[in-house]
Write a protein that holds these residues in place. Structure first.
Motif, PDB file in Angstrom:
ATOM      1  N   ALA A 228      47.275  50.482  39.800  1.00  0.00           N
ATOM      2  CA  ALA A 228      48.504  49.737  40.086  1.00  0.00           C
ATOM      3  C   ALA A 228      49.030  48.981  38.875  1.00  0.00           C
ATOM      4  O   ALA A 228      50.213  48.616  38.845  1.00  0.00           O
ATOM      5  N   TYR A 229      48.190  48.748  37.884  1.00  0.00           N
ATOM      6  CA  TYR A 229      48.670  48.093  36.661  1.00  0.00           C
ATOM      7  C   TYR A 229      49.808  48.881  36.023  1.00  0.00           C
ATOM      8  O   TYR A 229      50.689  48.303  35.376  1.00  0.00           O
ATOM      9  N   LEU A 230      49.799  50.196  36.201  1.00  0.00           N
ATOM     10  CA  LEU A 230      50.837  51.039  35.608  1.00  0.00           C
ATOM     11  C   LEU A 230      52.217  50.720  36.169  1.00  0.00           C
ATOM     12  O   LEU A 230      53.234  51.040  35.540  1.00  0.00           O
ATOM     13  N   ASP A 231      52.271  50.083  37.339  1.00  0.00           N
ATOM     14  CA  ASP A 231      53.556  49.709  37.929  1.00  0.00           C
ATOM     15  C   ASP A 231      54.228  48.562  37.182  1.00  0.00           C
ATOM     16  O   ASP A 231      55.415  48.293  37.403  1.00  0.00           O
ATOM     17  N   TYR A 232      53.493  47.887  36.299  1.00  0.00           N
ATOM     18  CA  TYR A 232      54.006  46.665  35.688  1.00  0.00           C
ATOM     19  C   TYR A 232      54.279  46.782  34.189  1.00  0.00           C
ATOM     20  O   TYR A 232      54.657  45.796  33.562  1.00  0.00           O
TER      21      TYR A 232
ATOM     22  N   ASN B 130      58.416  32.570  41.402  1.00  0.00           N
ATOM     23  CA  ASN B 130      58.040  31.828  42.607  1.00  0.00           C
ATOM     24  C   ASN B 130      58.673  32.396  43.871  1.00  0.00           C
ATOM     25  O   ASN B 130      58.978  31.661  44.812  1.00  0.00           O
ATOM     26  N   ASP B 131      58.874  33.715  43.891  1.00  0.00           N
ATOM     27  CA  ASP B 131      59.384  34.388  45.075  1.00  0.00           C
ATOM     28  C   ASP B 131      58.187  34.889  45.895  1.00  0.00           C
ATOM     29  O   ASP B 131      57.372  35.679  45.404  1.00  0.00           O
ATOM     30  N   ALA B 132      58.078  34.431  47.142  1.00  0.00           N
ATOM     31  CA  ALA B 132      56.900  34.726  47.952  1.00  0.00           C
ATOM     32  C   ALA B 132      56.687  36.220  48.127  1.00  0.00           C
ATOM     33  O   ALA B 132      55.552  36.718  48.030  1.00  0.00           O
ATOM     34  N   ASP B 133      57.737  36.976  48.381  1.00  0.00           N
ATOM     35  CA  ASP B 133      57.587  38.412  48.592  1.00  0.00           C
ATOM     36  C   ASP B 133      57.169  39.132  47.311  1.00  0.00           C
ATOM     37  O   ASP B 133      56.362  40.067  47.350  1.00  0.00           O
ATOM     38  N   GLU B 134      57.709  38.704  46.164  1.00  0.00           N
ATOM     39  CA  GLU B 134      57.317  39.326  44.895  1.00  0.00           C
ATOM     40  C   GLU B 134      55.850  39.055  44.569  1.00  0.00           C
ATOM     41  O   GLU B 134      55.126  39.949  44.129  1.00  0.00           O
ATOM     42  N   VAL B 135      55.413  37.812  44.791  1.00  0.00           N
ATOM     43  CA  VAL B 135      54.021  37.480  44.511  1.00  0.00           C
ATOM     44  C   VAL B 135      53.101  38.197  45.498  1.00  0.00           C
ATOM     45  O   VAL B 135      52.019  38.669  45.134  1.00  0.00           O
ATOM     46  N   TRP B 136      53.536  38.321  46.743  1.00  0.00           N
ATOM     47  CA  TRP B 136      52.740  39.064  47.730  1.00  0.00           C
ATOM     48  C   TRP B 136      52.591  40.520  47.309  1.00  0.00           C
ATOM     49  O   TRP B 136      51.499  41.094  47.421  1.00  0.00           O
ATOM     50  N   ASP B 137      53.661  41.132  46.828  1.00  0.00           N
ATOM     51  CA  ASP B 137      53.583  42.533  46.401  1.00  0.00           C
ATOM     52  C   ASP B 137      52.614  42.673  45.229  1.00  0.00           C
ATOM     53  O   ASP B 137      51.829  43.635  45.174  1.00  0.00           O
ATOM     54  N   LEU B 138      52.643  41.727  44.307  1.00  0.00           N
ATOM     55  CA  LEU B 138      51.701  41.725  43.195  1.00  0.00           C
ATOM     56  C   LEU B 138      50.278  41.581  43.715  1.00  0.00           C
ATOM     57  O   LEU B 138      49.365  42.319  43.301  1.00  0.00           O
ATOM     58  N   PHE B 139      50.074  40.646  44.621  1.00  0.00           N
ATOM     59  CA  PHE B 139      48.747  40.433  45.203  1.00  0.00           C
ATOM     60  C   PHE B 139      48.236  41.678  45.906  1.00  0.00           C
ATOM     61  O   PHE B 139      47.091  42.092  45.728  1.00  0.00           O
ATOM     62  N   ARG B 140      49.075  42.317  46.719  1.00  0.00           N
ATOM     63  CA  ARG B 140      48.599  43.478  47.480  1.00  0.00           C
ATOM     64  C   ARG B 140      48.220  44.626  46.546  1.00  0.00           C
ATOM     65  O   ARG B 140      47.263  45.356  46.800  1.00  0.00           O
ATOM     66  N   LYS B 141      48.937  44.771  45.427  1.00  0.00           N
ATOM     67  CA  LYS B 141      48.592  45.835  44.485  1.00  0.00           C
ATOM     68  C   LYS B 141      47.280  45.533  43.766  1.00  0.00           C
ATOM     69  O   LYS B 141      46.475  46.433  43.512  1.00  0.00           O
ATOM     70  N   PHE B 142      47.045  44.254  43.454  1.00  0.00           N
ATOM     71  CA  PHE B 142      45.780  43.878  42.826  1.00  0.00           C
ATOM     72  C   PHE B 142      44.611  43.949  43.811  1.00  0.00           C
ATOM     73  O   PHE B 142      43.459  43.875  43.398  1.00  0.00           O
ATOM     74  N   THR B 143      44.912  44.070  45.098  1.00  0.00           N
ATOM     75  CA  THR B 143      43.861  44.162  46.110  1.00  0.00           C
ATOM     76  C   THR B 143      43.365  45.600  46.294  1.00  0.00           C
ATOM     77  O   THR B 143      42.306  45.825  46.870  1.00  0.00           O
ATOM     78  N   LYS B 144      44.107  46.570  45.804  1.00  0.00           N
ATOM     79  CA  LYS B 144      43.664  47.962  45.912  1.00  0.00           C
ATOM     80  C   LYS B 144      42.354  48.161  45.158  1.00  0.00           C
ATOM     81  O   LYS B 144      42.071  47.470  44.183  1.00  0.00           O
ATOM     82  N   ARG B 145      41.577  49.131  45.596  1.00  0.00           N
ATOM     83  CA  ARG B 145      40.272  49.357  44.988  1.00  0.00           C
ATOM     84  C   ARG B 145      39.838  50.818  45.137  1.00  0.00           C
ATOM     85  O   ARG B 145      40.487  51.612  45.795  1.00  0.00           O
TER      86      ARG B 145
END
Length: 365
Positions: free
Chosen positions: A244-248, A266-281
Motif C-alpha cells: 500500500a505504500y505504493l499508493d502514496y 486533519n481530515d478524518a476520512d483521509e486519515v482513516w484511509d491511510l490507517f486502513r491501508k497501513f493495517t493491511k498485512r
C-alpha cells in the motif's frame, strides 16, 4: 485476514444511542463482524453496518480486532543484565545498525532487549556511541505503558545524537490509530463495512485508557512527524508488510511527504484511509509474495525489506486464535526471513508471550 482467502461479512445490530465520549471512552454496543482469527465473540463499538456485506481487500480489517490480545500472565521473565556488552563500534563511517520490532507498550521487555544488545546501560541510558537504531513502529496499545515507550524513544533519540549515533522511528498503524482516536474520537468515518470511528477501532485493537490519559501535545507532534519508509544500508524499512505504500508516491521522499501532509490536513476520512491501508498485512507471505517485495524494492531501493506489523507466529501459521485452548506460547528466537530471502519480519509477538526483537543488520543469512 489470510491473503487470498478471507472475506468479511458485516453483522447486523440494533441501533443504539451514541453515548461515547473521548473523556470516558464508552462506545455503543453495536454488533460487528466476526474477527479474523476464528473469533466468535462480539466486541463493542467496532462498526455499525449500513450496507450489504462486501468483500474487502486482503488483510484489511481495521474495524475488527486486528490481532488477538493474549494475556501474557505472570510467567514472563525479563532478564536484566547489569553489565551489558557494548554495541560493536566501527572505526570508520557510521556505527552498527539495529532494528526493533513492535513494542506495543511493553517497556520492560524493550529495555531488557536493548540492554542485551549493549544499546542502553542498566539505567536505560544510551551507551552505544555511534550505533544507529531504528524502531519499526507500533509503540502503543495492547501493552501496559505505550506512552512510557514513546518517552523512552524520544529520550534515546537525543542521547544517541549527542553521542554521534542516532535513534529513529517509523510510523506504524497504531500510531495512526492513537492519533485518530485523540483527534477525531467518535466522529463517524466511512468504512467499507459501514460507519466506523477511530475511537471504537482503537479500543477494539488494544487501546489503553492510561495511554490516552497521559497523551500530550508533544507526543502527538512526534507521532505525526514520523517517516513511513526509509532505506538504510540496502535495507528498506517499513512498518507493514503491504504494498500500500505504493499508493502514496514513487519515491521515499514522496511517500513520507504525502503521509505527513495527509495527517496535517486533519481530515478524518483521509486519515482513516491511510490507517486502513497501513493495517493491511501478509502481502509478502504467500504465492506472489516475493514479487510484491520486489515491487517495493524496485520503486524505493534496497535489496531487502525489513518490516514489523505481522507477528512471526502468524506468518509461520503457529498460532490460531486466543480462544484456542490447545495453543502453546509461540517460540520466536529471532527475525523471520522469507519471500525468497527478500523479506525480514521483526515482530516477535510480544503481545502474545512472544519475544520483543532487537536485531543487528545485516543478517548472516
Amino acid at each position: 485476514m489470510v491473503e487470498g482467502s478471507m472475506t468479511q461479512g458485516a453483522g447486523q445490530g440494533p441501533e443504539a444511542e451514541r453515548t461515547a465520549t473521548l473523556r470516558d471512552f464508552r462506545v455503543p454496543a453495536y454488533v460487528h463482524e466476526a474477527g479474523p482469527y476464528s473469533y466468535s465473540a462480539h466486541a463493542e463499538g467496532a462498526v455499525r453496518p449500513v450496507e450489504e456485506p462486501v468483500e474487502h481487500p486482503d488483510g484489511y480489517t481495521p474495524t475488527q480486532r486486528d490481532l488477538p490480545v493474549i494475556n501474557r500472565g505472570d510467567t514472563l521473565q525479563v532478564p536484566v543484565d547489569p553489565a551489558p556488552a557494548a554495541a560493536p563500534q566501527s572505526s570508520d563511517g557510521p556505527g552498527p545498525l539495529f532494528v526493533v520490532g513492535d513494542v506495543h507498550g511493553y517497556i520492560d521487555e524493550l529495555l531488557a532487549a536493548l540492554r542485551e544488545k549493549g544499546l542502553v546501560d542498566a539505567e536505560g541510558n544510551w551507551c552505544a556511541g555511534t550505533a544507529r537504531l531504528w524502531f519499526l513502529g507500533d509503540f502503543t496499545d495492547r501493552g501496559p505503558d505505550g506512552i512510557g515507550v514513546i518517552d523512552l524513544v524520544m529520550r534515546l533519540s537525543a542521547e544517541a545524537a549527542a553521542a554521534g549515533g542516532y535513534c529513529k522511528a517509523l510510523m506504524g498503524n497504531h500510531e495512526l490509530l492513537l492519533l485518530g482516536a485523540k483527534r477525531f474520537g467518535d466522529t463517524p468515518v466511512h468504512s467499507g463495512a459501514g460507519t466506523a470511528t477511530f475511537q471504537a477501532a482503537w479500543l477494539l485493537n488494544g487501546g489503553q485508557k492510561t495511554d490516552m490519559d497521559r497523551l500530550q501535545d508533544h507526543h502527538l507532534q512526534w507521532m505525526a512527524r514520523l517517516d513511513a519508509v526509509e532505506e538504510v544500508d540496502g535495507h528498506l524499512l517499513v512498518h507493514s508488510d503491504t504494498t500500500a505504500y505504493l499508493d502514496y508516491g514513487d519515491s521515499i521522499e514522496a511517500v513520507n511527504d504525502t503521509v505527513r501532509e495527509t495527517i496535517t490536513r486533519n481530515d478524518a476520512d483521509e486519515v482513516w484511509d491511510l490507517f486502513r491501508k497501513f493495517t493491511k498485512r501478509f502481502s509478502f507471505r504467500d504465492e506472489g509474495g516475493a514479487d510484491a517485495v520486489r515491487s517495493l524494492l524496485d520503486t524505493y531501493g534496497g535489496t531487502r525489506i525489513v518490516h514489523g506489523h505481522s507477528p512471526i507466529p502468524y506468518l509461520l501459521g503457529e498460532v490460531g486464535s486466543e480462544d484456542d485452548e490447545d495453543t502453546t506460547d509461540p517460540l520466536v528466537e529471532g527475525p523471520h526471513v522469507y519471500a525468497d530471502g527478500l523479506a525480514i519480519a521483526m515482530d516477535g509477538g510480544v503481545t502474545m508471550a512472544g519475544k520483543l526483537l532487537v536485531q543487528q543488520l545485516p543478517l548472516d543469512n
